[in-house]
Design a protein around this motif. Structure first.
Motif, PDB file in Angstrom:
ATOM      1  N   SER A 123     -37.159  39.152  -3.908  1.00 34.08           N
ATOM      2  CA  SER A 123     -38.389  38.388  -3.748  1.00 34.08           C
ATOM      3  C   SER A 123     -39.288  38.541  -4.961  1.00 34.08           C
ATOM      4  O   SER A 123     -39.919  37.577  -5.400  1.00 34.08           O
ATOM      5  CB  SER A 123     -39.161  38.845  -2.511  1.00 34.08           C
ATOM      6  N   VAL A 124     -39.354  39.745  -5.488  1.00 40.20           N
ATOM      7  CA  VAL A 124     -40.174  39.984  -6.677  1.00 40.20           C
ATOM      8  C   VAL A 124     -39.591  39.212  -7.856  1.00 40.20           C
ATOM      9  O   VAL A 124     -40.323  38.561  -8.604  1.00 40.20           O
ATOM     10  CB  VAL A 124     -40.286  41.496  -6.975  1.00 40.20           C
ATOM     11  N   ALA A 125     -38.279  39.232  -8.018  1.00 40.42           N
ATOM     12  CA  ALA A 125     -37.643  38.484  -9.104  1.00 40.42           C
ATOM     13  C   ALA A 125     -37.900  36.987  -8.932  1.00 40.42           C
ATOM     14  O   ALA A 125     -38.155  36.274  -9.913  1.00 40.42           O
ATOM     15  CB  ALA A 125     -36.143  38.773  -9.145  1.00 40.42           C
ATOM     16  N   ASP A 126     -37.852  36.506  -7.687  1.00 36.23           N
ATOM     17  CA  ASP A 126     -38.139  35.093  -7.421  1.00 36.23           C
ATOM     18  C   ASP A 126     -39.577  34.760  -7.798  1.00 36.23           C
ATOM     19  O   ASP A 126     -39.847  33.719  -8.403  1.00 36.23           O
ATOM     20  CB  ASP A 126     -37.926  34.770  -5.936  1.00 36.23           C
ATOM     21  N   LEU A 127     -40.501  35.637  -7.454  1.00 41.07           N
ATOM     22  CA  LEU A 127     -41.910  35.413  -7.765  1.00 41.07           C
ATOM     23  C   LEU A 127     -42.133  35.377  -9.278  1.00 41.07           C
ATOM     24  O   LEU A 127     -42.845  34.510  -9.789  1.00 41.07           O
ATOM     25  CB  LEU A 127     -42.769  36.490  -7.102  1.00 41.07           C
ATOM     26  N   VAL A 128     -41.496  36.290  -9.998  1.00 40.60           N
ATOM     27  CA  VAL A 128     -41.601  36.296 -11.461  1.00 40.60           C
ATOM     28  C   VAL A 128     -41.042  34.986 -12.022  1.00 40.60           C
ATOM     29  O   VAL A 128     -41.640  34.376 -12.916  1.00 40.60           O
ATOM     30  CB  VAL A 128     -40.879  37.517 -12.069  1.00 40.60           C
ATOM     31  N   ALA A 129     -39.906  34.534 -11.484  1.00 41.37           N
ATOM     32  CA  ALA A 129     -39.314  33.274 -11.947  1.00 41.37           C
ATOM     33  C   ALA A 129     -40.264  32.108 -11.704  1.00 41.37           C
ATOM     34  O   ALA A 129     -40.410  31.229 -12.565  1.00 41.37           O
ATOM     35  CB  ALA A 129     -37.973  33.032 -11.249  1.00 41.37           C
ATOM     36  N   PHE A 130     -40.931  32.090 -10.546  1.00 44.40           N
ATOM     37  CA  PHE A 130     -41.896  31.029 -10.270  1.00 44.40           C
ATOM     38  C   PHE A 130     -43.057  31.077 -11.253  1.00 44.40           C
ATOM     39  O   PHE A 130     -43.443  30.058 -11.835  1.00 44.40           O
ATOM     40  CB  PHE A 130     -42.427  31.128  -8.837  1.00 44.40           C
ATOM     41  N   ILE A 131     -43.605  32.247 -11.467  1.00 41.65           N
ATOM     42  CA  ILE A 131     -44.755  32.382 -12.375  1.00 41.65           C
ATOM     43  C   ILE A 131     -44.372  31.938 -13.789  1.00 41.65           C
ATOM     44  O   ILE A 131     -45.156  31.293 -14.480  1.00 41.65           O
ATOM     45  CB  ILE A 131     -45.315  33.817 -12.347  1.00 41.65           C
ATOM     46  N   GLU A 132     -43.147  32.213 -14.189  1.00 38.01           N
ATOM     47  CA  GLU A 132     -42.702  31.774 -15.521  1.00 38.01           C
ATOM     48  C   GLU A 132     -42.693  30.246 -15.609  1.00 38.01           C
ATOM     49  O   GLU A 132     -43.022  29.678 -16.662  1.00 38.01           O
ATOM     50  CB  GLU A 132     -41.321  32.331 -15.842  1.00 38.01           C
ATOM     51  N   THR A 133     -42.365  29.566 -14.511  1.00 38.23           N
ATOM     52  CA  THR A 133     -42.297  28.092 -14.548  1.00 38.23           C
ATOM     53  C   THR A 133     -43.660  27.431 -14.614  1.00 38.23           C
ATOM     54  O   THR A 133     -43.738  26.248 -14.937  1.00 38.23           O
ATOM     55  CB  THR A 133     -41.550  27.523 -13.319  1.00 38.23           C
ATOM     56  N   ILE A 134     -44.732  28.151 -14.305  1.00 38.32           N
ATOM     57  CA  ILE A 134     -46.060  27.526 -14.272  1.00 38.32           C
ATOM     58  C   ILE A 134     -46.879  27.846 -15.523  1.00 38.32           C
ATOM     59  O   ILE A 134     -48.074  27.548 -15.569  1.00 38.32           O
ATOM     60  CB  ILE A 134     -46.848  27.917 -13.007  1.00 38.32           C
ATOM     61  N   GLN A 135     -46.237  28.394 -16.547  1.00 36.46           N
ATOM     62  CA  GLN A 135     -46.958  28.726 -17.774  1.00 36.46           C
ATOM     63  C   GLN A 135     -47.395  27.459 -18.507  1.00 36.46           C
ATOM     64  O   GLN A 135     -46.619  26.488 -18.607  1.00 36.46           O
ATOM     65  CB  GLN A 135     -46.109  29.604 -18.684  1.00 36.46           C
ATOM     66  N   ARG A 136     -48.624  27.472 -18.991  1.00 37.18           N
ATOM     67  CA  ARG A 136     -49.127  26.338 -19.774  1.00 37.18           C
ATOM     68  C   ARG A 136     -48.382  26.283 -21.100  1.00 37.18           C
ATOM     69  O   ARG A 136     -48.080  27.310 -21.684  1.00 37.18           O
ATOM     70  CB  ARG A 136     -50.620  26.491 -20.025  1.00 37.18           C
ATOM     71  N   THR A 137     -48.162  25.097 -21.563  1.00 38.66           N
ATOM     72  CA  THR A 137     -47.464  24.941 -22.847  1.00 38.66           C
ATOM     73  C   THR A 137     -48.408  24.445 -23.938  1.00 38.66           C
ATOM     74  O   THR A 137     -47.982  24.231 -25.059  1.00 38.66           O
ATOM     75  CB  THR A 137     -46.292  23.952 -22.690  1.00 38.66           C
ATOM     76  N   GLU A 138     -49.662  24.245 -23.604  1.00 38.48           N
ATOM     77  CA  GLU A 138     -50.634  23.728 -24.568  1.00 38.48           C
ATOM     78  C   GLU A 138     -51.165  24.823 -25.441  1.00 38.48           C
ATOM     79  O   GLU A 138     -51.413  25.895 -25.083  1.00 38.48           O
ATOM     80  CB  GLU A 138     -51.810  23.079 -23.822  1.00 38.48           C
TER      81      GLU A 138
END
Length: 138
Positions: A123-138
């Motif tokens: 679950s922690v690894a899944d949460l980290v993966a989710f947070i990585e997908t929401i990083q701003r690219t600007e």
């Protein structure tokens, strides 16, 4: 009902995607964990503006800017340590979040009386993966 049938029934319930330790991290499962455990402080958009943010002495971090604050690289291991309680977070004491013991690296457990996802190392690894997908690219 046999224990095996009960386990199969439990695992087939909708919305209860449970990561096994050998599964690849899933941002989709991570979003479900985020919605239950993180959204109230970090907000639906993960920018630190959740419903409880105003009640805290230290504002929750904008989780969409972690990579930006780290020179453009997403520090997955540091984020994992923050979530599972191995890293101290200013304003939260030693354990972040306040229910941090649920996010330790021990056996899977479900918060009593809730429909919350089972919390385990996956679950922690899944949460980290989710947070990585929401990083701003600007």
């Amino acid at each position: 009902m046999t224990l095996l049938r009960l386990a199969i029934l439990f695992l087939s319930l909708p919305g209860l995607a449970i990561a096994q330790e050998d599964d690849a991290p899933s941002p989709e499962r991570g979003r479900a964990v985020y919605d239950v455990f993180c959204q109230s402080c970090h907000g639906t958009g993960a920018r630190g503006d959740g419903d409880f943010a105003d009640l805290l002495s230290v504002q929750p971090a904008d989780l969409t800017a972690i990579a930006e604050r780290n020179g453009g690289a997403f520090p997955a291991e540091a984020v994992q340590q923050t979530i599972d309680g191995r890293a101290e977070v200013r304003g939260h004491g030693v354990i972040m979040p306040v229910f941090g013991p649920l996010f330790d690296r021990g056996p899977a457990r479900r918060p009593i009386g809730t429909g919350a996802p089972v919390v385990n190392k996956g679950s922690v690894a899944d949460l980290v993966a989710f947070i990585e997908t929401i990083q701003r690219t600007e």
